[in-house]
Design a protein around this motif. Structure first.
Motif, PDB file in Angstrom:
ATOM      1  N   PRO A 184      37.368   9.929  11.189  1.00  0.00           N
ATOM      2  CA  PRO A 184      37.554  10.538  12.512  1.00  0.00           C
ATOM      3  C   PRO A 184      38.859  10.116  13.190  1.00  0.00           C
ATOM      4  O   PRO A 184      39.548  10.942  13.792  1.00  0.00           O
ATOM      5  CB  PRO A 184      36.330  10.049  13.303  1.00  0.00           C
ATOM      6  CG  PRO A 184      35.291   9.803  12.258  1.00  0.00           C
ATOM      7  CD  PRO A 184      36.050   9.257  11.083  1.00  0.00           C
ATOM      8  N   VAL A 185      39.205   8.838  13.078  1.00  0.00           N
ATOM      9  CA  VAL A 185      40.438   8.352  13.705  1.00  0.00           C
ATOM     10  C   VAL A 185      41.655   8.948  13.016  1.00  0.00           C
ATOM     11  O   VAL A 185      42.608   9.399  13.680  1.00  0.00           O
ATOM     12  CB  VAL A 185      40.494   6.814  13.675  1.00  0.00           C
ATOM     13  CG1 VAL A 185      41.838   6.313  14.194  1.00  0.00           C
ATOM     14  CG2 VAL A 185      39.358   6.232  14.503  1.00  0.00           C
ATOM     15  N   ILE A 186      41.652   8.970  11.690  1.00  0.00           N
ATOM     16  CA  ILE A 186      42.784   9.538  10.942  1.00  0.00           C
ATOM     17  C   ILE A 186      42.952  11.014  11.278  1.00  0.00           C
ATOM     18  O   ILE A 186      44.054  11.494  11.582  1.00  0.00           O
ATOM     19  CB  ILE A 186      42.576   9.349   9.435  1.00  0.00           C
ATOM     20  CG1 ILE A 186      42.588   7.870   9.072  1.00  0.00           C
ATOM     21  CG2 ILE A 186      43.642  10.089   8.635  1.00  0.00           C
ATOM     22  CD1 ILE A 186      42.161   7.584   7.647  1.00  0.00           C
ATOM     23  N   LEU A 188      50.151  11.461   6.589  1.00  0.00           N
ATOM     24  CA  LEU A 188      50.023  10.039   6.262  1.00  0.00           C
ATOM     25  C   LEU A 188      51.332   9.507   5.697  1.00  0.00           C
ATOM     26  O   LEU A 188      51.812   8.444   6.111  1.00  0.00           O
ATOM     27  CB  LEU A 188      48.886   9.850   5.252  1.00  0.00           C
ATOM     28  CG  LEU A 188      48.491   8.405   4.938  1.00  0.00           C
ATOM     29  CD1 LEU A 188      47.844   7.751   6.144  1.00  0.00           C
ATOM     30  CD2 LEU A 188      47.528   8.369   3.749  1.00  0.00           C
ATOM     31  N   ARG A 189      51.930  10.241   4.773  1.00  0.00           N
ATOM     32  CA  ARG A 189      53.187   9.782   4.178  1.00  0.00           C
ATOM     33  C   ARG A 189      54.325   9.775   5.194  1.00  0.00           C
ATOM     34  O   ARG A 189      55.158   8.864   5.207  1.00  0.00           O
ATOM     35  CB  ARG A 189      53.567  10.677   2.981  1.00  0.00           C
ATOM     36  CG  ARG A 189      54.885  10.280   2.317  1.00  0.00           C
ATOM     37  CD  ARG A 189      54.764   8.875   1.773  1.00  0.00           C
ATOM     38  NE  ARG A 189      56.037   8.329   1.322  1.00  0.00           N
ATOM     39  CZ  ARG A 189      56.911   7.691   2.093  1.00  0.00           C
ATOM     40  NH1 ARG A 189      56.665   7.522   3.392  1.00  0.00           N
ATOM     41  NH2 ARG A 189      58.015   7.200   1.592  1.00  0.00           N
ATOM     42  N   ALA A 241      46.554   2.476   8.814  1.00  0.00           N
ATOM     43  CA  ALA A 241      46.625   2.073  10.223  1.00  0.00           C
ATOM     44  C   ALA A 241      47.996   2.377  10.822  1.00  0.00           C
ATOM     45  O   ALA A 241      48.114   2.570  12.047  1.00  0.00           O
ATOM     46  CB  ALA A 241      46.318   0.582  10.352  1.00  0.00           C
ATOM     47  N   ASP A 242      49.045   2.458  10.001  1.00  0.00           N
ATOM     48  CA  ASP A 242      50.372   2.831  10.501  1.00  0.00           C
ATOM     49  C   ASP A 242      50.334   4.207  11.149  1.00  0.00           C
ATOM     50  O   ASP A 242      51.012   4.456  12.147  1.00  0.00           O
ATOM     51  CB  ASP A 242      51.387   2.835   9.354  1.00  0.00           C
ATOM     52  CG  ASP A 242      51.669   1.447   8.808  1.00  0.00           C
ATOM     53  OD1 ASP A 242      51.523   0.474   9.561  1.00  0.00           O
ATOM     54  OD2 ASP A 242      52.038   1.348   7.631  1.00  0.00           O
ATOM     55  N   LEU A 243      49.558   5.125  10.566  1.00  0.00           N
ATOM     56  CA  LEU A 243      49.445   6.473  11.122  1.00  0.00           C
ATOM     57  C   LEU A 243      48.779   6.428  12.497  1.00  0.00           C
ATOM     58  O   LEU A 243      49.283   7.008  13.463  1.00  0.00           O
ATOM     59  CB  LEU A 243      48.647   7.348  10.163  1.00  0.00           C
ATOM     60  CG  LEU A 243      48.365   8.796  10.553  1.00  0.00           C
ATOM     61  CD1 LEU A 243      48.244   9.656   9.293  1.00  0.00           C
ATOM     62  CD2 LEU A 243      47.059   8.923  11.349  1.00  0.00           C
ATOM     63  N   PRO A 270      44.942  -3.222  19.159  1.00  0.00           N
ATOM     64  CA  PRO A 270      43.525  -2.856  18.973  1.00  0.00           C
ATOM     65  C   PRO A 270      43.297  -1.917  17.794  1.00  0.00           C
ATOM     66  O   PRO A 270      42.302  -2.049  17.077  1.00  0.00           O
ATOM     67  CB  PRO A 270      43.150  -2.189  20.305  1.00  0.00           C
ATOM     68  CG  PRO A 270      44.439  -1.820  20.945  1.00  0.00           C
ATOM     69  CD  PRO A 270      45.440  -2.831  20.493  1.00  0.00           C
ATOM     70  N   ILE A 271      44.227  -0.976  17.579  1.00  0.00           N
ATOM     71  CA  ILE A 271      44.059  -0.030  16.476  1.00  0.00           C
ATOM     72  C   ILE A 271      44.151  -0.745  15.140  1.00  0.00           C
ATOM     73  O   ILE A 271      43.341  -0.533  14.228  1.00  0.00           O
ATOM     74  CB  ILE A 271      45.113   1.094  16.568  1.00  0.00           C
ATOM     75  CG1 ILE A 271      44.748   2.060  17.679  1.00  0.00           C
ATOM     76  CG2 ILE A 271      45.222   1.834  15.241  1.00  0.00           C
ATOM     77  CD1 ILE A 271      43.441   2.792  17.454  1.00  0.00           C
ATOM     78  N   ARG A 272      45.155  -1.595  14.985  1.00  0.00           N
ATOM     79  CA  ARG A 272      45.308  -2.305  13.720  1.00  0.00           C
ATOM     80  C   ARG A 272      44.171  -3.294  13.495  1.00  0.00           C
ATOM     81  O   ARG A 272      43.755  -3.514  12.348  1.00  0.00           O
ATOM     82  CB  ARG A 272      46.659  -3.012  13.680  1.00  0.00           C
ATOM     83  CG  ARG A 272      47.842  -2.063  13.557  1.00  0.00           C
ATOM     84  CD  ARG A 272      49.103  -2.810  13.204  1.00  0.00           C
ATOM     85  NE  ARG A 272      50.248  -1.929  13.153  1.00  0.00           N
ATOM     86  CZ  ARG A 272      50.583  -1.185  12.109  1.00  0.00           C
ATOM     87  NH1 ARG A 272      49.836  -1.227  11.013  1.00  0.00           N
ATOM     88  NH2 ARG A 272      51.646  -0.411  12.138  1.00  0.00           N
ATOM     89  N   THR A 273      43.663  -3.867  14.547  1.00  0.00           N
ATOM     90  CA  THR A 273      42.546  -4.803  14.402  1.00  0.00           C
ATOM     91  C   THR A 273      41.309  -4.093  13.877  1.00  0.00           C
ATOM     92  O   THR A 273      40.675  -4.538  12.902  1.00  0.00           O
ATOM     93  CB  THR A 273      42.236  -5.489  15.737  1.00  0.00           C
ATOM     94  OG1 THR A 273      43.382  -6.231  16.179  1.00  0.00           O
ATOM     95  CG2 THR A 273      41.047  -6.434  15.586  1.00  0.00           C
TER      96      THR A 273
END
Length: 548
Positions: free
Chosen positions: A450-452, A129-130, A138-140, A149-152
């Motif tokens: 799950p996404v992370i 993450l860092r 969301a940057d990751l 779409p990911i950031r939304t």
């Protein structure tokens, strides 16, 4: 239990009341007499924290790095204390103490569950993450996936989590302040909302961080002091404390046995899944890893926070049994019916009075209020970051917004979020909102984790899979909680619940993973191929910090 009592019992354990039959949390929220000493001590904290906000504003919040991440200049120890301040609330202090007071040994099930979530962050999330992110989690996810779409979806998830968590915290704040200070509910809600708006809008992450650090140190100091005084009363013998508690408690030796709160295995498993994976998906916790300089300091942050929280929760066990031994048999703290004055929500405050008189009681009351400010400030900061950085600057403006425009939108978002929190806190005053915090952890576990996790461990993840899986986790958690006994039967009064469990995480988390997997492996688009090809470069950066 009538509706008003249900409200009070749920709110005392605002950290995670869903699923618990709160036999430890009985009694209505009854406004106490004005406590001038506690109010004076709290005003000292407020004045000092506003001074920190002015100092942080003068240091500058003009750049995005300064506003969102305190310039990345915090040490691991400082950030670890801030994480602990973000994670431990007044409801934790009062609620877990009340649970142990009522149920004994089993009251610690929640505390243990929260601690188990931190190794997940330490070993799986902190370093990637860092290294991959800048301001939000969301940057990751957007590192190799399609950004908009990911950031939304990440921004929407964050705002949903922040909204539900803030409602729970604001209603809990109003009720607790009625208990601790004798102030009217609406005044308490407005006061908390205005202060958190000032911290976040003018001081950004730097001011929020120091409010959290100060609160964490004060809370631990108060807990250690009370625990020391309790143990001194029993010759520093835990056996003596437990024996005295067993002798006076109506349940007798049963308070030393498990099974008093979560008897159903499915509910226990679902609670565990939500606590473990939900902690690793809370946006206001995850964004703290961008305030340190590198991955090493991010790991130090988790270690410091884990040590702090371990000590804090362990001492709540002492406080709970101390309250049984010292408060439950003292007529000064009981009403005519033999119940704790103000409800068992007040047992930790009564214990402070028993141990140190009005001075210690005033100090603990003021610290409890200070913890509320720290938690809601962190939540507001996370919501403002998602709105300004993820949704406005990256998804809507496609990266064309200037830093000044982005920060302006984030500050406006902080004002709006604070306003909504005040209004909703007042509107929900008489509603049983205990389920909301359970829902927060379920959403974080189902929609974010799950996404992370898959974005840094599985080459096959695609944008389509991440978006559909996250949406499935969010919607299933919301839907199942709606059909649960806490909401369908308790809040809405529709009769027998369609879904038999209060916490949906055992079902919604696997569903999110399955949908993510199926949608990704079936994705034959050009975007999907690009996401798979980008995994190697992301893997190197995630574990070394070297960007290609």
């Amino acid at each position: 239990m009538n509706r008003k009592t249900a409200v009070s019992s749920g709110l005392a354990l605002t950290i995670f009341a869903s699923g618990a039959r709160a036999d430890a949390l009985t009694g209505e929220v009854a406004r106490q007499a004005l406590n001038p000493l506690a109010i004076a001590m709290f005003l000292v904290f407020v004045i000092a924290s506003l001074g920190v906000t002015v100092w942080a504003a003068r240091r500058g919040t003009r750049t995005a790095s300064d506003y969102y991440a305190a310039g990345g200049g915090l040490s691991g120890v400082q950030n670890g204390l801030a994480i602990a301040g973000d994670y431990t609330s007044a409801a934790t202090f009062l609620g877990v103490t009340a649970l142990v007071y009522g149920s004994g040994y089993d009251g610690m099930i929640y505390a243990i569950g929260f601690l188990v979530g931190f190794p997940m962050i330490l070993f799986l999330i902190a370093e990637p993450l860092r290294n991959l992110g800048r301001y939000t989690f969301a940057d990751l996810a957007a590192y190799r996936l399609s950004e908009r779409p990911i950031r939304t979806v990440a921004g929407v998830n964050t705002l949903v989590i922040v909204l539900f968590y803030l409602i729970a915290q604001m209603v809990g704040a109003g009720k607790l302040i009625e208990l601790l200070f004798g102030l009217p509910y609406w005044i308490a809600v407005v006061l908390v909302g205005v202060l958190m708006m000032l911290y976040v809008t003018f001081g950004g992450m730097l001011a929020t961080t120091w409010v959290q650090i100060t609160k964490a140190v004060l809370l631990l100091f108060g807990t250690v002091l009370m625990s020391t005084l309790i143990l001194a009363h029993f010759g520093f013998s835990l056996n003596g404390l437990f024996a005295s508690a067993v002798a006076i408690h109506p349940k007798g030796i049963a308070i030393m046995a498990p099974g008093g709160l979560v008897k159903d295995p499915i509910s226990a498993l679902s609670l565990g899944v939500a606590l473990i994976f939900g902690t690793a998906g809370l946006p206001h916790i995850l964004m703290r890893f961008f305030t340190v300089s590198d991955a090493v300091q991010a790991r130090v942050s988790v270690l410091v926070a884990t040590c702090f929280i371990t000590v804090f929760y362990s001492l709540l066990f002492v406080l709970g049994f101390g309250a049984i031994a010292l408060v439950s048999g003292d007529g000064n703290y009981l009403d005519a019916a033999g119940k704790i004055i103000g409800g068992t929500n007040m047992v930790a405050i009564h214990l402070a009075d028993k141990l140190g008189g009005s001075v210690l009681m005033g100090f603990i009351s003021a610290v409890a209020f200070a913890t509320i400010l720290a938690v809601v400030s962190g939540l507001t900061m996370a919501g403002a970051s998602a709105a300004g950085h993820d949704l406005y600057a990256r998804a809507f403006r496609k990266g064309s917004a200037t830093e000044a425009e982005e920060i302006r939108m984030s500050k406006l978002s902080a004002v709006l979020i604070s306003g909504f929190a005040i209004v909703l806190g007042i509107l929900f005053e008489n509603q049983n909102i205990a389920f909301m915090v359970g829902l927060v952890f379920a959403i974080a576990a189902s929609a974010n984790f799950p996404v992370i996790f898959l974005s840094v461990t599985w080459r096959g993840l695609t944008t389509r899979g991440a978006v559909l899986g996250s949406a499935a986790g969010l919607l299933s958690a919301l839907f199942l909680v709606l059909l649960s006994p806490a909401v369908w039967s308790g809040t809405l009064g529709f009769g027998a619940a369609i879904f038999p469990y209060d916490n949906p995480a055992l079902f919604s988390v696997p569903l999110a993973f399955v949908v993510t997997f199926l949608a990704s492996v079936s994705d034959r688009s050009r975007s999907g191929a690009a996401a798979r090809e980008g995994f190697d470069a992301q893997y190197v950066t995630a574990h070394t910090g070297i960007r290609s």
